[in-house]
Structures are given as structure tokens and as C-alpha cells.
Design a protein around this motif. Structure first.
Motif, mmCIF file in Angstrom:
data_model
loop_
_atom_site.group_PDB
_atom_site.id
_atom_site.type_symbol
_atom_site.label_atom_id
_atom_site.label_comp_id
_atom_site.label_asym_id
_atom_site.label_seq_id
_atom_site.Cartn_x
_atom_site.Cartn_y
_atom_site.Cartn_z
ATOM 1 N N GLN A 59 0.831 -1.203 0.000
ATOM 2 C CA GLN A 59 0.000 0.000 0.000
ATOM 3 C C GLN A 59 0.867 1.256 0.000
ATOM 4 O O GLN A 59 0.555 2.239 -0.673
ATOM 5 C CB GLN A 59 -0.947 0.015 1.213
ATOM 6 C CG GLN A 59 -1.901 1.173 1.226
ATOM 7 C CD GLN A 59 -2.797 1.224 -0.016
ATOM 8 O OE1 GLN A 59 -3.340 0.204 -0.428
ATOM 9 N NE2 GLN A 59 -2.937 2.398 -0.605
ATOM 10 N N ILE A 62 2.149 1.760 -3.494
ATOM 11 C CA ILE A 62 1.080 2.265 -4.361
ATOM 12 C C ILE A 62 0.832 3.742 -4.074
ATOM 13 O O ILE A 62 0.659 4.550 -4.992
ATOM 14 C CB ILE A 62 -0.204 1.421 -4.197
ATOM 15 C CG1 ILE A 62 0.017 0.021 -4.768
ATOM 16 C CG2 ILE A 62 -1.398 2.087 -4.869
ATOM 17 C CD1 ILE A 62 -1.103 -0.957 -4.493
ATOM 18 N N SER A 69 -1.964 1.423 -9.368
ATOM 19 C CA SER A 69 -3.182 0.723 -8.970
ATOM 20 C C SER A 69 -3.973 0.369 -10.227
ATOM 21 O O SER A 69 -3.807 0.965 -11.291
ATOM 22 C CB SER A 69 -4.018 1.586 -8.034
ATOM 23 O OG SER A 69 -4.371 2.790 -8.676
ATOM 24 N N GLY A 74 -8.595 -0.669 -8.247
ATOM 25 C CA GLY A 74 -7.730 0.068 -7.331
ATOM 26 C C GLY A 74 -6.561 -0.785 -6.838
ATOM 27 O O GLY A 74 -5.983 -1.569 -7.590
ATOM 28 N N SER A 75 -6.251 -0.631 -5.563
ATOM 29 C CA SER A 75 -5.101 -1.345 -4.999
ATOM 30 C C SER A 75 -5.457 -2.737 -4.478
ATOM 31 O O SER A 75 -4.572 -3.487 -4.060
ATOM 32 C CB SER A 75 -4.483 -0.524 -3.868
ATOM 33 O OG SER A 75 -5.423 -0.374 -2.818
ATOM 34 N N LYS A 78 -3.514 -6.023 -5.834
ATOM 35 C CA LYS A 78 -2.122 -6.097 -5.377
ATOM 36 C C LYS A 78 -2.051 -6.374 -3.881
ATOM 37 O O LYS A 78 -1.164 -7.097 -3.420
ATOM 38 C CB LYS A 78 -1.383 -4.808 -5.729
ATOM 39 C CG LYS A 78 -1.079 -4.713 -7.216
ATOM 40 C CD LYS A 78 -0.223 -3.526 -7.521
ATOM 41 C CE LYS A 78 0.222 -3.504 -8.949
ATOM 42 N NZ LYS A 78 -0.792 -3.254 -9.937
#
Length: 189
Positions: A59, A62, A69, A74-75, A78
Motif C-alpha cells: 500500500q 502504491i 493501482s 484500485g489497490s 495487489k
């Protein structure tokens, strides 16, 4: 006498047979307790911390823009991947500790099999002995210990290949080490 000669010394210890642990092995109560303990400890002390740490690092990467992302999700993808990798890394990192716990169990066929696995690796010189895939091979020697006669037989049996010349300036589609002397010798005029 039963007609068979007994060549053992009277006070010699008879080695216990190495237990064979297969898919049909049923663990003892103590081994089941140890499996549950190992599973619990590997989850709370290794998997959860590594999964959380890997998610935090992901995070952070990112947020700083080092990792991008996903446009739609979005994230989340990952982070899920980082969590799964951290979980399995934690479980795998606890295997050695759990093996040591089983080796320390008394009256455990599984512990006996793990303890005897260490002694089986060391064999007399001249015998084939394969090292564990986790042993480091710093000397560059082969994993097998062989006699000089076996080495000479191996050299005779295996074909000898010449190395192909490598040139970094050549195009990948151009084969190296191949000459066109046949095509050059013909004249199609």
C-alpha cells in the motif's frame, strides 16, 4: 540352535527399524496435538505478521506511485496478492521449527522418521549419497559422491558438445557458428 549362525555380538545394540511414514499413516494423539500447535503458531506468529507487513509495504508503494493501482479495482488486487504471498511465506518459514518440535517428541514414529532422516544422509565414502536440496553447495562439487571409475565411465558415456560462439553484436535472428559455405559456393547465374 536353529541351524542359522548368529554373528552378532551378545551385547551389541540392535538398531530399531526406521518407520515408514506414508499417506495412510495415522498420527498419535501427541502428534495431532503438535500438528495443531504448529498450525496455530505458524499462523499467528509468522503468517499474520508477514501478510500484514507485505500489505502495508504494498500500500505504501502504491501511495508513493512506485506501483500503479488497477484502473477499475484500485489497490485491492495487489494487496490481496501481497497478503497471500505473506501468508504462505509465513507458513513455509515455520516448517523447520515445526520439524524440530517433532524431532523432540518421545515415542513418536513421525519424530523417529525425521531424526533418522538426518543420519541417512551421511553415508560412507564411495557410496552414492544425495544431499538435501536445501544444503548449500558452496564448493561447486556434484551432489553425488562417486568413485573415480564411475567418473571415467560417465565421461565415456556422455556426448561431448562444443560450445556455440556467442556474439552480443549479432542479431538474435542470425544463428551463430553456422557458415554459408555451401550457399556461397553455388552460382545460379
Amino acid at each position: 540352535m536353529n541351524g542359522r549362525a548368529d554373528f552378532r555380538e551378545p551385547n551389541a545394540e540392535v538398531p530399531r527399524p526406521i518407520p515408514i511414514i506414508g499417506a495412510d499413516y495415522i498420527p498419535t494423539e501427541e502428534e495431532r496435538r503438535m500438528f495443531a500447535e504448529c498450525n496455530d503458531e505458524s499462523f499467528w506468529f509468522r503468517s499474520v505478521p508477514l501478510a500484514a507487513t507485505s500489505m502495508l509495504i504494498t500500500q505504501g508503494l502504491i501511495s508513493k506511485g512506485i506501483l500503479s493501482s488497477h484502473p477499475r479495482f484500485g489497490s485491492i488486487p495487489k494487496l490481496i496478492f501481497a497478503c497471500i504471498m505473506g501468508y504462505f511465506a509465513g507458513k513455509l518459514s515455520y516448517v523447520r521449527t515445526c520439524q524440530e518440535k517433532f524431532k523432540n517428541l518421545e515415542n513418536s514414529p513421525l519424530g523417529e522418521a525425521l531424526r533418522s532422516g538426518q543420519t541417512r544422509r551421511s553415508s560412507p565414502p564411495g557410496q552414492y549419497s544425495q544431499k538435501s536440496k536445501y544444503d548449500s553447495n558452496v564448493s561447486g562439487q556434484s551432489s553425488f559422491v562417486t568413485s573415480p571409475a564411475a567418473d571415467s565411465i560417465e565421461k565415456e558415456m556422455l556426448p561431448h558438445y562444443e560450445p556455440i560462439p556467442f556474439s552480443a553484436s549479432m542479431n538474435e535472428s542470425t544463428p551463430t557458428g553456422i557458415s554459408d559455405h555451401i550457399a556461397q559456393g553455388r552460382n545460379f547465374s
